[in-house]
Design a protein around this motif. Structure first.
Motif, PDB file in Angstrom:
ATOM      1  N   SER A   1       0.823  -1.213   0.000  1.00  0.00           N
ATOM      2  CA  SER A   1       0.000   0.000   0.000  1.00  0.00           C
ATOM      3  C   SER A   1       0.854   1.258   0.000  1.00  0.00           C
ATOM      4  CB  SER A   1      -0.954   0.007   1.195  1.00  0.00           C
ATOM      5  OG  SER A   1      -0.270  -0.061   2.420  1.00  0.00           O
ATOM      6  N   GLU A   2       2.070   1.176   0.522  1.00  0.00           N
ATOM      7  CA  GLU A   2       2.959   2.348   0.529  1.00  0.00           C
ATOM      8  C   GLU A   2       3.150   2.915  -0.865  1.00  0.00           C
ATOM      9  OE1 GLU A   2       7.716   3.261   0.981  1.00  0.00           O
ATOM     10  OE2 GLU A   2       6.874   1.688   2.240  1.00  0.00           O
ATOM     11  N   ALA A   3       3.440   2.045  -1.820  1.00  0.00           N
ATOM     12  CA  ALA A   3       3.673   2.506  -3.195  1.00  0.00           C
ATOM     13  C   ALA A   3       2.422   3.165  -3.774  1.00  0.00           C
ATOM     14  CB  ALA A   3       4.100   1.334  -4.069  1.00  0.00           C
ATOM     15  N   LEU A   4       1.242   2.656  -3.408  1.00  0.00           N
ATOM     16  CA  LEU A   4      -0.008   3.222  -3.917  1.00  0.00           C
ATOM     17  C   LEU A   4      -0.314   4.568  -3.267  1.00  0.00           C
ATOM     18  CD1 LEU A   4      -2.229   0.005  -4.086  1.00  0.00           C
ATOM     19  CD2 LEU A   4      -0.738   0.985  -5.836  1.00  0.00           C
ATOM     20  N   TYR A   5      -0.041   4.679  -1.960  1.00  0.00           N
ATOM     21  CA  TYR A   5      -0.218   5.971  -1.288  1.00  0.00           C
ATOM     22  C   TYR A   5       0.698   7.029  -1.918  1.00  0.00           C
ATOM     23  CZ  TYR A   5      -2.998   4.146   2.641  1.00  0.00           C
ATOM     24  OH  TYR A   5      -3.989   3.612   3.429  1.00  0.00           O
ATOM     25  N   GLN A   6       1.914   6.623  -2.277  1.00  0.00           N
ATOM     26  CA  GLN A   6       2.835   7.565  -2.913  1.00  0.00           C
ATOM     27  C   GLN A   6       2.307   8.006  -4.272  1.00  0.00           C
ATOM     28  OE1 GLN A   6       6.460   5.214  -2.686  1.00  0.00           O
ATOM     29  NE2 GLN A   6       7.182   6.371  -0.913  1.00  0.00           N
ATOM     30  N   ARG A   7       1.644   7.097  -4.975  1.00  0.00           N
ATOM     31  CA  ARG A   7       1.028   7.465  -6.259  1.00  0.00           C
ATOM     32  C   ARG A   7      -0.053   8.519  -6.057  1.00  0.00           C
ATOM     33  NH1 ARG A   7      -1.255   2.804  -9.963  1.00  0.00           N
ATOM     34  NH2 ARG A   7      -1.740   4.636 -11.219  1.00  0.00           N
ATOM     35  N   VAL A   8      -0.858   8.354  -5.004  1.00  0.00           N
ATOM     36  CA  VAL A   8      -1.929   9.313  -4.729  1.00  0.00           C
ATOM     37  C   VAL A   8      -1.345  10.696  -4.457  1.00  0.00           C
ATOM     38  CG1 VAL A   8      -3.831   9.928  -3.188  1.00  0.00           C
ATOM     39  CG2 VAL A   8      -3.498   7.543  -3.861  1.00  0.00           C
ATOM     40  N   VAL A   9      -0.264  10.748  -3.674  1.00  0.00           N
ATOM     41  CA  VAL A   9       0.383  12.029  -3.384  1.00  0.00           C
ATOM     42  C   VAL A   9       0.825  12.697  -4.683  1.00  0.00           C
ATOM     43  CG1 VAL A   9       2.384  13.153  -2.324  1.00  0.00           C
ATOM     44  CG2 VAL A   9       1.127  11.406  -1.056  1.00  0.00           C
ATOM     45  N   LYS A  10       1.485  11.938  -5.548  1.00  0.00           N
ATOM     46  CA  LYS A  10       2.003  12.501  -6.793  1.00  0.00           C
ATOM     47  C   LYS A  10       0.872  12.951  -7.723  1.00  0.00           C
ATOM     48  CE  LYS A  10       6.348   9.916  -6.734  1.00  0.00           C
ATOM     49  NZ  LYS A  10       7.141   8.823  -7.355  1.00  0.00           N
TER      50      LYS A  10
ATOM     51  N   ASN B   1      -2.163  13.914  -6.822  1.00  0.00           N
ATOM     52  CA  ASN B   1      -2.776  15.122  -6.256  1.00  0.00           C
ATOM     53  C   ASN B   1      -1.888  16.346  -6.425  1.00  0.00           C
ATOM     54  OD1 ASN B   1      -5.048  13.744  -5.529  1.00  0.00           O
ATOM     55  ND2 ASN B   1      -4.603  13.651  -3.350  1.00  0.00           N
ATOM     56  N   GLU B   2      -0.583  16.167  -6.276  1.00  0.00           N
ATOM     57  CA  GLU B   2       0.343  17.288  -6.485  1.00  0.00           C
ATOM     58  C   GLU B   2       0.266  17.782  -7.918  1.00  0.00           C
ATOM     59  OE1 GLU B   2       4.007  16.605  -3.323  1.00  0.00           O
ATOM     60  OE2 GLU B   2       4.027  15.515  -5.211  1.00  0.00           O
ATOM     61  N   ARG B   3       0.210  16.847  -8.850  1.00  0.00           N
ATOM     62  CA  ARG B   3       0.202  17.206 -10.270  1.00  0.00           C
ATOM     63  C   ARG B   3      -1.125  17.835 -10.678  1.00  0.00           C
ATOM     64  NH1 ARG B   3       1.026  12.459 -12.100  1.00  0.00           N
ATOM     65  NH2 ARG B   3      -1.091  11.938 -12.743  1.00  0.00           N
ATOM     66  N   GLU B   4      -2.222  17.296 -10.183  1.00  0.00           N
ATOM     67  CA  GLU B   4      -3.525  17.713 -10.686  1.00  0.00           C
ATOM     68  C   GLU B   4      -4.213  18.773  -9.822  1.00  0.00           C
ATOM     69  OE1 GLU B   4      -5.804  14.195 -11.419  1.00  0.00           O
ATOM     70  OE2 GLU B   4      -4.399  13.471 -12.935  1.00  0.00           O
ATOM     71  N   LEU B   5      -3.850  18.850  -8.542  1.00  0.00           N
ATOM     72  CA  LEU B   5      -4.497  19.820  -7.655  1.00  0.00           C
ATOM     73  C   LEU B   5      -3.573  20.965  -7.271  1.00  0.00           C
ATOM     74  CD1 LEU B   5      -6.310  17.355  -5.212  1.00  0.00           C
ATOM     75  CD2 LEU B   5      -7.209  18.390  -7.307  1.00  0.00           C
ATOM     76  N   GLY B   6      -2.270  20.738  -7.387  1.00  0.00           N
ATOM     77  CA  GLY B   6      -1.303  21.734  -6.949  1.00  0.00           C
ATOM     78  C   GLY B   6      -0.646  21.311  -5.651  1.00  0.00           C
ATOM     79  N   ALA B   7       0.618  21.627  -5.497  1.00  0.00           N
ATOM     80  CA  ALA B   7       1.400  21.136  -4.365  1.00  0.00           C
ATOM     81  C   ALA B   7       0.900  21.643  -3.021  1.00  0.00           C
ATOM     82  CB  ALA B   7       2.870  21.512  -4.546  1.00  0.00           C
TER      83      ALA B   7
END
Length: 231
Positions: A73-82, A84-90
């Motif tokens: 799940s760690e790798a998937l949580y990291q995907r969510v962060v990336k 959201n950063e890309r699509e919503l803004g950092a």
């Protein structure tokens, strides 16, 4: 699938519901299989900012966490962060929410340095963004309190609570319902973690604010007084 095709949103929704159903029935592995199929559809259908992909990822992460498959799940949580950063803004509150979940995952794996870094990033976003909810501040604080307990750094908890409430006061104002909700939810968290004195202090503040807002005791006053007595 026969009517609309294998990647239709209706198929995704049904697979997601099946995943939740089996997870609720303590059949997490079967639920995982359905949630992975739902994720595959979300990846094919992904449209920026529609939230479908991150929802599918978070649902699968929750399932994997229940199975204690934290490294997966760690790798998937990291995907969510990336994402959201890309699509919503950092600096978006959605990034803060994702960082908290990643921090919680690191805490479960006893990767405390990594966990603390995520919580600090989330708190920094909360302090800087114009749009933040009390629930986000609560989740950041709860994650950090849990981590600090595991590290036996209990003496740092009061300062953490003060910093969280300071941000909330700046964002909402001391008399706002969001601030009061956070005050009470933090008190409940502290009480559940046996920080009784700190919890009682927050409940006292809640009573004081509510008494100033209402000429007679409201339901919120009474609830806070009850909790204060129990603390």
């Amino acid at each position: 699938e026969k009517l609309h095709g294998p990647n239709d949103i209706s198929v995704y929704n049904t697979l997601s519901k099946l995943g939740d159903l089996y997870e609720s029935s303590d059949e997490e592995k079967t639920g995982e299989d359905y949630l992975r199929r739902a994720l595959s559809i979300a990846e094919k259908r992904h449209v920026s900012e529609d939230g479908l992909l991150t929802s599918a990822l978070n649902a699968l992460c929750e399932n994997l966490d229940r199975q204690e498959k934290y490294s997966e799940s760690e790798a998937l949580y990291q995907r969510v962060v990336k994402i959201n950063e890309r699509e919503l803004g950092a600096s978006n509150a959605g990034v803060a929410d994702a960082l908290v979940l990643l921090g919680n995952n690191f805490t479960q794996q006893e990767k405390f340095v990594d966990a603390e870094a995520q919580y600090q990033r989330a708190l920094k976003i909360a302090a800087s963004t114009m749009k933040i909810e009390a629930s986000t501040l609560q989740s950041i604080a709860s994650g950090q309190i849990n981590m600090l307990q595991k590290l036996k750094r209990n003496d740092e908890v009061p300062d953490l609570v003060d910093r969280t409430l300071k941000i909330a006061k700046e964002k909402f104002g001391k008399d706002d319902d969001e601030y009061l909700n956070l005050l009470n939810s933090l008190a409940a968290t502290l009480r559940s973690e046996r920080y009784y004195k700190a919890a009682a202090n927050l409940y006292s503040k809640s009573v004081e604010i509510n008494e100033k807002k209402h000429s007679v005791h409201s339901e919120e006053d009474i609830n806070a007084l009850v909790e204060l007595g129990d603390s």
